[in-house]
Design a protein around this motif. Sequence first.
Motif, PDB file in Angstrom:
ATOM      1  N   VAL A  11       0.842  -1.209  -0.077  1.00 52.76           N
ATOM      2  CA  VAL A  11      -0.031   0.115  -0.061  1.00 52.76           C
ATOM      3  C   VAL A  11       1.123   1.469  -0.130  1.00 52.76           C
ATOM      4  O   VAL A  11       0.675   2.105  -0.669  1.00 52.76           O
ATOM      5  CB  VAL A  11      -0.909   0.133   1.365  1.00 52.76           C
ATOM      6  CG1 VAL A  11      -1.689   1.486   1.318  1.00 52.76           C
ATOM      7  CG2 VAL A  11      -1.737  -1.089   1.191  1.00 52.76           C
ATOM      8  N   LEU A  14       2.119   1.943  -3.325  1.00 55.50           N
ATOM      9  CA  LEU A  14       1.086   2.591  -4.361  1.00 55.50           C
ATOM     10  C   LEU A  14       0.886   3.957  -4.209  1.00 55.50           C
ATOM     11  O   LEU A  14       0.401   4.882  -4.962  1.00 55.50           O
ATOM     12  CB  LEU A  14      -0.255   1.605  -4.356  1.00 55.50           C
ATOM     13  CG  LEU A  14      -0.202   0.311  -4.861  1.00 55.50           C
ATOM     14  CD1 LEU A  14      -1.209  -0.495  -4.312  1.00 55.50           C
ATOM     15  CD2 LEU A  14       0.029   0.401  -6.138  1.00 55.50           C
ATOM     16  N   LEU A  15       0.913   4.459  -2.734  1.00 53.76           N
ATOM     17  CA  LEU A  15       0.609   5.582  -2.254  1.00 53.76           C
ATOM     18  C   LEU A  15       1.700   6.622  -2.734  1.00 53.76           C
ATOM     19  O   LEU A  15       1.306   7.843  -2.784  1.00 53.76           O
ATOM     20  CB  LEU A  15       0.242   5.869  -1.027  1.00 53.76           C
ATOM     21  CG  LEU A  15      -0.844   5.363  -0.126  1.00 53.76           C
ATOM     22  CD1 LEU A  15      -0.809   5.028   1.094  1.00 53.76           C
ATOM     23  CD2 LEU A  15      -2.134   6.138  -0.666  1.00 53.76           C
ATOM     24  N   LEU A  20      -1.184   7.966  -9.045  1.00 57.22           N
ATOM     25  CA  LEU A  20      -2.251   7.813  -7.897  1.00 57.22           C
ATOM     26  C   LEU A  20      -1.931   9.034  -7.188  1.00 57.22           C
ATOM     27  O   LEU A  20      -3.048   9.702  -6.676  1.00 57.22           O
ATOM     28  CB  LEU A  20      -2.038   6.725  -6.983  1.00 57.22           C
ATOM     29  CG  LEU A  20      -2.235   5.350  -7.651  1.00 57.22           C
ATOM     30  CD1 LEU A  20      -2.264   4.146  -6.682  1.00 57.22           C
ATOM     31  CD2 LEU A  20      -3.621   5.151  -8.222  1.00 57.22           C
ATOM     32  N   LYS A  33      -6.804   5.701  -0.153  1.00 53.58           N
ATOM     33  CA  LYS A  33      -6.194   4.551   0.506  1.00 53.58           C
ATOM     34  C   LYS A  33      -7.375   3.473   0.432  1.00 53.58           C
ATOM     35  O   LYS A  33      -7.346   2.186   0.416  1.00 53.58           O
ATOM     36  CB  LYS A  33      -5.844   4.591   1.909  1.00 53.58           C
ATOM     37  CG  LYS A  33      -5.138   3.633   2.483  1.00 53.58           C
ATOM     38  CD  LYS A  33      -4.185   4.084   3.905  1.00 53.58           C
ATOM     39  CE  LYS A  33      -3.797   2.701   4.700  1.00 53.58           C
ATOM     40  NZ  LYS A  33      -4.951   2.124   5.140  1.00 53.58           N
ATOM     41  N   ILE A  36      -7.482   1.825  -2.681  1.00 54.50           N
ATOM     42  CA  ILE A  36      -6.255   0.803  -2.876  1.00 54.50           C
ATOM     43  C   ILE A  36      -6.602  -0.385  -2.017  1.00 54.50           C
ATOM     44  O   ILE A  36      -6.574  -1.575  -2.558  1.00 54.50           O
ATOM     45  CB  ILE A  36      -5.143   1.448  -2.253  1.00 54.50           C
ATOM     46  CG1 ILE A  36      -4.528   2.717  -3.346  1.00 54.50           C
ATOM     47  CG2 ILE A  36      -4.010   0.328  -2.116  1.00 54.50           C
ATOM     48  CD1 ILE A  36      -3.429   3.467  -2.684  1.00 54.50           C
ATOM     49  N   ASP A  37      -7.062  -0.338  -0.830  1.00 58.53           N
ATOM     50  CA  ASP A  37      -7.665  -1.540   0.132  1.00 58.53           C
ATOM     51  C   ASP A  37      -8.559  -2.333  -0.702  1.00 58.53           C
ATOM     52  O   ASP A  37      -8.536  -3.575  -0.551  1.00 58.53           O
ATOM     53  CB  ASP A  37      -7.823  -0.964   1.374  1.00 58.53           C
ATOM     54  CG  ASP A  37      -6.841  -0.426   2.156  1.00 58.53           C
ATOM     55  OD1 ASP A  37      -5.882  -0.631   1.939  1.00 58.53           O
ATOM     56  OD2 ASP A  37      -7.322   0.054   3.260  1.00 58.53           O
ATOM     57  N   THR A  39      -9.217  -2.838  -3.978  1.00 61.25           N
ATOM     58  CA  THR A  39      -8.520  -3.273  -5.084  1.00 61.25           C
ATOM     59  C   THR A  39      -7.694  -4.497  -5.002  1.00 61.25           C
ATOM     60  O   THR A  39      -7.814  -5.662  -5.129  1.00 61.25           O
ATOM     61  CB  THR A  39      -7.950  -2.343  -5.785  1.00 61.25           C
ATOM     62  OG1 THR A  39      -8.465  -1.138  -6.188  1.00 61.25           O
ATOM     63  CG2 THR A  39      -7.377  -2.885  -7.276  1.00 61.25           C
ATOM     64  N   LEU A  40      -7.050  -4.232  -3.688  1.00 61.28           N
ATOM     65  CA  LEU A  40      -6.098  -5.368  -3.407  1.00 61.28           C
ATOM     66  C   LEU A  40      -6.839  -6.576  -2.532  1.00 61.28           C
ATOM     67  O   LEU A  40      -6.466  -7.749  -2.752  1.00 61.28           O
ATOM     68  CB  LEU A  40      -5.084  -4.737  -1.964  1.00 61.28           C
ATOM     69  CG  LEU A  40      -4.046  -3.738  -2.635  1.00 61.28           C
ATOM     70  CD1 LEU A  40      -3.010  -3.388  -1.630  1.00 61.28           C
ATOM     71  CD2 LEU A  40      -3.783  -3.822  -4.079  1.00 61.28           C
ATOM     72  N   VAL A  61      -2.121  -0.488 -10.591  1.00 56.07           N
ATOM     73  CA  VAL A  61      -2.212   0.956 -10.798  1.00 56.07           C
ATOM     74  C   VAL A  61      -3.484   1.280 -11.668  1.00 56.07           C
ATOM     75  O   VAL A  61      -4.291   1.998 -11.467  1.00 56.07           O
ATOM     76  CB  VAL A  61      -1.118   1.441 -11.191  1.00 56.07           C
ATOM     77  CG1 VAL A  61      -1.211   2.906 -11.348  1.00 56.07           C
ATOM     78  CG2 VAL A  61       0.108   1.068 -10.047  1.00 56.07           C
ATOM     79  N   ILE A  64      -6.758   0.790  -9.901  1.00 56.88           N
ATOM     80  CA  ILE A  64      -7.128   1.781  -9.150  1.00 56.88           C
ATOM     81  C   ILE A  64      -7.363   3.185  -9.820  1.00 56.88           C
ATOM     82  O   ILE A  64      -8.431   3.654  -9.369  1.00 56.88           O
ATOM     83  CB  ILE A  64      -5.841   1.901  -8.235  1.00 56.88           C
ATOM     84  CG1 ILE A  64      -5.499   0.598  -7.336  1.00 56.88           C
ATOM     85  CG2 ILE A  64      -5.768   2.757  -7.012  1.00 56.88           C
ATOM     86  CD1 ILE A  64      -4.416   0.390  -6.484  1.00 56.88           C
TER      87      ILE A  64
END
Length: 470
Positions: A11, A14-15, A20, A33, A36-37, A39-40, A61, A64
Motif C-alpha cells: 500500500v 502505491l501511495l 495515484l 487508501k 487501494i484496499d 482493489t487489493l 495501478v 485503481i
Amino acid sequence: MSDLYREIPQVAKLLEDASLKSFLSRFYISEIKEVIDETLADLRTKIKNNELKEIKYEEVVRLIVEKLNKKQIYSLRKVINGTGTIIHTNLGRSLLSEAAIKHVIEVCANYNNLEYNLVKGERGSRYEHVEGMMARLVGSEACLVVNNNAAAVLLSVSAFAKNKEVVVSRGELVEIGGSFRIPEIIETSGAILREVGTTNRTHLSDYEKATNDNTAIYLKVHPSNYQIIGFTNNVTNDEIVSLAKKMNKERVKPIITIEDLGSGCLIDLSSSGYKENLVSESIKSGIDLVTFSGDKLLGGPQAGIIVGKKNLIDQLKKHPLLRAFRVDKMTIAALEGTIRDYFDEEKAKRTIPTLKMIYLSESELRERALMLYERIKCIEGISSEVISVYSTIGGGSLPHSQLASYGVVIKISNYPAHEIERVLRNQEVPIIGRIVNDKFLLDVRTLLDSDIDIIINTLDRIGRSLWKTS
Ligand SMILES: *Cc1c(COP(=O)(O)O)cnc(C)c1O
C-alpha cells in the motif's frame, strides 16, 4: 500458499505512485487508501479462487486509477431531472429559489439570532421567524414549523388524541409515498382510529354517529395521490366544522378538527390548468388546524407546516415531541427565503422553481425541445426526435393532474431504451429520463437552462466513444 500473495504491491508503495498521487488534488489520502484496499482485497479473493495467473504492478495501478476516475467526491449530488415529474420525491422534491439559497448561506455561514430575541436581548424562539409571515399568507392565527408533514400530523394527533378517538373517513385512510400511512400514524400517536363511512361514500351522519365521549379529533386527509370517482360522497370542511361546533356545545373538552392537506398550495394555480385546494380556503372554512409539506407545491425545503388556532398551536409548542421534530436553522432560512416571495404572487411564479415549472408555457417548452433536438442532431451516432408528452406535478398531487409538454427522444446507435436509460444514469452528472413506448426521452419541463450544455457534452462524449469502438 500461493506465491502470488507476495506479489501484491505494498500500500505504501502505491501511495507514492505518481499516477495515484495526482488524485490528491481531488481526494483525501484516506479516500485513496480505501480504493487501494478495496482493489487489493479483490486481488486476494481472485488469488484464493485461482482466478489469477500473475500480478502486474502496472495493471494494479490501472485498476485503481479506473476506480478513482469513477469515484465521486459526494454520495448526494446533482442529477438532471428529465422525468417531467416536477415534485419528484426520489430526486429531492422542490428546488430552492435563489432567494432561499442566498438566505441559507448567509444564515449558516454566520452566527445568527436563531433563538435570540434581538429586541429584548434575551433568549428567543426559533419558531418565531416564519410564524408571522406564514400566518399572514394563509390568514391563520398562528403557525408552527416541524421537520415534515408526517411529523406535523403525528405531533397534532399525539397532542390532542392520546388514548382518545380520531374519526377518519374510510375513503381517506391513505398511504402516501410508501411509508406514510394514516392508520399507522394514528396508532403511533397512541390514539384510537375510528373509521367511518365506506371507501367511496362517507356522510356527515357517519361522523355524528361515531362521536362519543372519547372522541378527540375529526381528521380530514387530502387523498393526494389517488382519486375515487363515480358514485361518491365526501364530507366538506364546512360540514365537519359545523358538526364539531354542534357537538362541542355540550362537551367540556372540545373536538378538534384537523385537515392534512398534503401539498399545501398557497396561491391559486388554476390559470396553469391545475387546481389544488388552497390552505387559506381550509383556514377560512374554520378548520382548527391544517398541516402541509414545505417541499411540495409550496416549493421550499422539507418541512411540515401547521397553521390554525393560536390556543392549539400554543399547546403544540409545549409538547415534548416537538423537541424531536424541531427544524434546523437551514430549514427556517430556506422557508423564510421561499415564502417571502409569495407576497407578490406573480413574482413567486417566476422565482420559485416548482411554480415556474408548472407555469412554463407551451411555446417556451416547444422552443426548448427544438433547441435541444437541433443540438443533439449534430452529434454523430446519436439521433433524436421531439414528441408530445405529459408532465406530472408529483408530490402527492392527483395522478390525472397532467400538463402538456414536449419530450426529446434520445436514440443511441441501436441500443434499446433501457440500455440508454442505464448509460445516461451512470454519467458524472446522471441524466434521469423516462421511457415511453420503448423510447427513452427527456421531458423538457423539468430541465434547467444550465442542464442543456451538460446533456449535449455528455451525449457528445458518448457519441465519440461509440465512434472509437466501432
Ligand atoms: C405528502 C403527504 C404527507 C407526507 O408529507 P411529508 O412532508 O413528506 O412528510 C402526508 N399527508 C399527505 C396527504 C401528503 O400528501
